[in-house]
Design an enzyme around this catalytic site. Sequence first.
Site: not given
Ligand code: NAD
Length: 415
Positions: A105, A217-223
Amino acid sequence: MAKLNPFEVAQQQLDKCAKILRLNPGMHSFLRTPMRELHVSLPVRMDNGSVKVFQGFRVQYNDAKGPTKGGIRFHPEETIDTVRALAAWMTWKCALLDLPLGGGKGGVICNPKEMSQGELERLSRAYIREVCQFIGPSKDVPAPDVYTNPQIMAWMMDEYSKITGKNQFGVITGKPLSIGGSAGREDATARGGMYTIREAAKVLGIDLKKATVAIQGYGNAGYYAARLVEAFFGSRVVALSDSRGGIYSKEGLNPDAVREYKLKTKSVIKFPNTKLISNEELLELEVDILMPAALENVITEKNAANIKAKIIAELANGPTIPEADTILYKNGIHVIPDFLCNAGGVTVSYFEMVQNFYMYYWEEKEVHERLDKKMTTAYHSVLSTSKKYNINMRQAAYVVAVERVVEAIKLRGWV
Ligand code: NAD
């Protein structure tokens, strides 16, 4: 929210596994710390003409099974211990998915939201100049993570290629499609999670068509999780949240409409015809499936007993602290642990490396089929180990992964 050192959490999880496997003390202590780490200072010319020096890290936790793999985060609160913890989890994740890779990492302490594109490009290139001796397609292969994206991967790959004098697409993954990216990478994390939910529902006898879902959470993973859980199974997403709060609708939410609304207003809150809820309330809703997809340490000993979901699918890294795990297990909640549930991202990153080496690119359908096979196999190896040792799913995932890393270490004659 508990302020825990994530590396201590990762070490505690490993300690439990060491006991179950009766690891010898030498092997246990070797696995408790990273094999290598590099700390770098990065002087970057800012747009106003001044020079700002950023601190960066790259941790190679364990490479017994192959080149280390893991993302680079750009974050103002980055710490070496977060990077160490995530590198440890990458080691177990790659082993669990049976990828020929170790875990690593990286991170840079910076606030990308306050930086111009030019400053970000100069920082990305400076990082690669400092770590270039340390990384490489057969040594250590970075990827995007929090606040880094395909454009940043493109600059990094280009800098490494210029330094080494040849195109080196395989040095980094998560690149744009036109320069060596893989089809299917964008929704891979959520999609991989869906395959594990499908298998869990079969085992538990849950009809996913009638299931209700809450996602934090509504970022990449959540959406993508919201979209795919509807598209795959016809489940009803009743609650969603982001850093500003959450929304609830008994009738169900339309994931794309909420996303469009969030793009406009910067948050999901106050989406029409929904009830405002807090992030804490979301976790305790009466739903079938709960997906933490935001931050670490949100399920603790304080709220674990109030969780009513039948399945917790951990898309986020480290959402559950060890004390909470004990309570969830006692209450019969089926946890699909993070480094199993969210392993779709690294699996498709590995497919990207393979395609780069081959110089031949797969269609999206092929990526999905291969991902399904990997995730399904990993899920069932964790489930059967959990039954065999009578332990929870997280401990079982550790047992499967650590046994594989230990075997590689022994065969290589390191310990
Ligand atoms: P992202 O930055 O795209 O989205 C994060 C989301 O979390 C946003 O909607 C943000 O508003 C929300 N958030 C932030 N603080 C918050 C809080 N206090 N309460 C509720 N929501 C909150 O990130 P992502 O890529 O979706 O990653 C989210 C999680 O998934 C992380 O733990 C990341 O390590 C994990 N993950 C992601 C991937 C990937 O490919 N994207 C892969 C493995 C693990």
